[in-house]
Design a protein around this motif. Structure first.
Motif, PDB file in Angstrom:
ATOM      1  N   SER A  52       0.810  -1.302   0.123  1.00 31.37           N
ATOM      2  CA  SER A  52      -0.011   0.187  -0.040  1.00 31.37           C
ATOM      3  C   SER A  52       0.776   1.310   0.147  1.00 31.37           C
ATOM      4  O   SER A  52       1.817   1.224   0.407  1.00 31.37           O
ATOM      5  CB  SER A  52      -0.871   0.076   1.315  1.00 31.37           C
ATOM      6  OG  SER A  52      -0.064   0.239   2.443  1.00 31.37           O
ATOM      7  N   ILE A  53       0.319   2.236  -0.498  1.00 33.09           N
ATOM      8  CA  ILE A  53       0.785   3.586  -0.431  1.00 33.09           C
ATOM      9  C   ILE A  53      -0.080   4.659   0.341  1.00 33.09           C
ATOM     10  O   ILE A  53      -1.203   4.737  -0.354  1.00 33.09           O
ATOM     11  CB  ILE A  53       1.189   4.150  -1.863  1.00 33.09           C
ATOM     12  CG1 ILE A  53       2.206   3.362  -2.635  1.00 33.09           C
ATOM     13  CG2 ILE A  53       1.696   5.593  -1.748  1.00 33.09           C
ATOM     14  CD1 ILE A  53       2.491   3.634  -3.912  1.00 33.09           C
ATOM     15  N   ASP A  54       0.175   4.847   1.600  1.00 32.12           N
ATOM     16  CA  ASP A  54      -0.852   5.604   2.346  1.00 32.12           C
ATOM     17  C   ASP A  54      -0.452   7.168   2.360  1.00 32.12           C
ATOM     18  O   ASP A  54       0.533   7.691   2.199  1.00 32.12           O
ATOM     19  CB  ASP A  54      -0.715   5.332   3.704  1.00 32.12           C
ATOM     20  CG  ASP A  54      -1.316   3.670   4.093  1.00 32.12           C
ATOM     21  OD1 ASP A  54      -2.002   3.142   3.187  1.00 32.12           O
ATOM     22  OD2 ASP A  54      -0.447   3.166   5.044  1.00 32.12           O
ATOM     23  N   LYS A  55      -1.460   8.011   2.083  1.00 28.68           N
ATOM     24  CA  LYS A  55      -1.323   9.344   2.202  1.00 28.68           C
ATOM     25  C   LYS A  55      -1.696   9.955   3.385  1.00 28.68           C
ATOM     26  O   LYS A  55      -2.900   9.285   4.102  1.00 28.68           O
ATOM     27  CB  LYS A  55      -2.266   9.769   0.875  1.00 28.68           C
ATOM     28  CG  LYS A  55      -1.973   9.572  -0.461  1.00 28.68           C
ATOM     29  CD  LYS A  55      -0.606  10.198  -1.067  1.00 28.68           C
ATOM     30  CE  LYS A  55      -0.680   9.464  -2.264  1.00 28.68           C
ATOM     31  NZ  LYS A  55       0.642   9.997  -3.042  1.00 28.68           N
ATOM     32  N   GLY A  56      -1.132  11.076   3.958  1.00 33.21           N
ATOM     33  CA  GLY A  56      -1.585  11.751   5.227  1.00 33.21           C
ATOM     34  C   GLY A  56      -0.438  12.436   5.762  1.00 33.21           C
ATOM     35  O   GLY A  56       0.442  12.773   4.967  1.00 33.21           O
ATOM     36  N   LEU A  57      -0.382  12.664   7.197  1.00 32.24           N
ATOM     37  CA  LEU A  57       0.676  13.082   7.743  1.00 32.24           C
ATOM     38  C   LEU A  57       1.542  11.936   8.848  1.00 32.24           C
ATOM     39  O   LEU A  57       0.841  11.492   9.658  1.00 32.24           O
ATOM     40  CB  LEU A  57       0.329  14.186   8.584  1.00 32.24           C
ATOM     41  CG  LEU A  57       0.163  15.801   7.745  1.00 32.24           C
ATOM     42  CD1 LEU A  57      -0.287  16.648   8.703  1.00 32.24           C
ATOM     43  CD2 LEU A  57       1.549  16.113   7.103  1.00 32.24           C
TER      44      LEU A  57
END
Length: 171
Positions: A52-57
């Protein structure tokens, strides 16, 4: 990707303890990333896959602690009144430092099988961002150094003013 990085280093020079100077230090660094990768071993294809490639901080941090101790050792040889060389002074500055960095980034690494022989590596989750991820693992070390300076005080030929001549500076 947008990445933010900040670091703080604090060093303190304590009052002398006899002839010894003690300097503790603390360093803290933190980086915020906007994406994180998760990887795992794909046994069928015999390769590492990005799950997975997670987006966020996402935060990554590291901290280190240190303690340095140093002193000065002086030696002086004086010559007679009639000698052009008045004196030779030797200054030795030994320093010893202790450093430790705990593994604060451990949760930001995937320990994954990387080949069909079962070899495992710690792969960073923040690879490919603007700032490189912090290193995996802890570190402890001891550093020792000695600095030498030798100076000579020489009487002037034409006047009575003495001048210093550096024979060895920083050996």
């Amino acid at each position: 990707c947008l990445c933010l990085s900040a670091d703080t280093v604090r060093t303190l020079q304590l009052p002398p303890m006899g002839n010894f100077f003690v300097s503790p230090s603390v360093s803290y660094e933190e980086t915020w990333y906007t994406q994180r990768f998760s990887r795992t071993w794909n046994g069928q294809l015999k390769k590492v896959d990005t799950v997975s490639i997670d987006k966020g901080l996402f935060r990554d941090k590291q901290m280190s602690f240190g303690l340095g101790v140093n002193t000065n050792i002086y030696g002086l040889v004086e010559f007679g009144k009639n000698s052009r060389i008045r004196a030779i002074r030797h200054v030795i500055r030994p320093t010893i430092s202790f450093n430790y960095k705990p593994n604060m980034s451990k949760q930001n690494f995937d320990v994954v099988q990387v080949d069909s022989f079962g070899r495992r590596l710690a792969l960073p989750q923040f690879e490919g961002n603007l700032f490189a991820p912090y290193s995996y693992g802890r570190f402890g070390g001891i550093t020792f150094s000695i600095d030498n300076n030798i100076e000579m005080k020489v009487r002037g030929k034409k006047d009575t003013v003495d001048r210093k001549v550096k024979l060895i500076d920083g050996l």
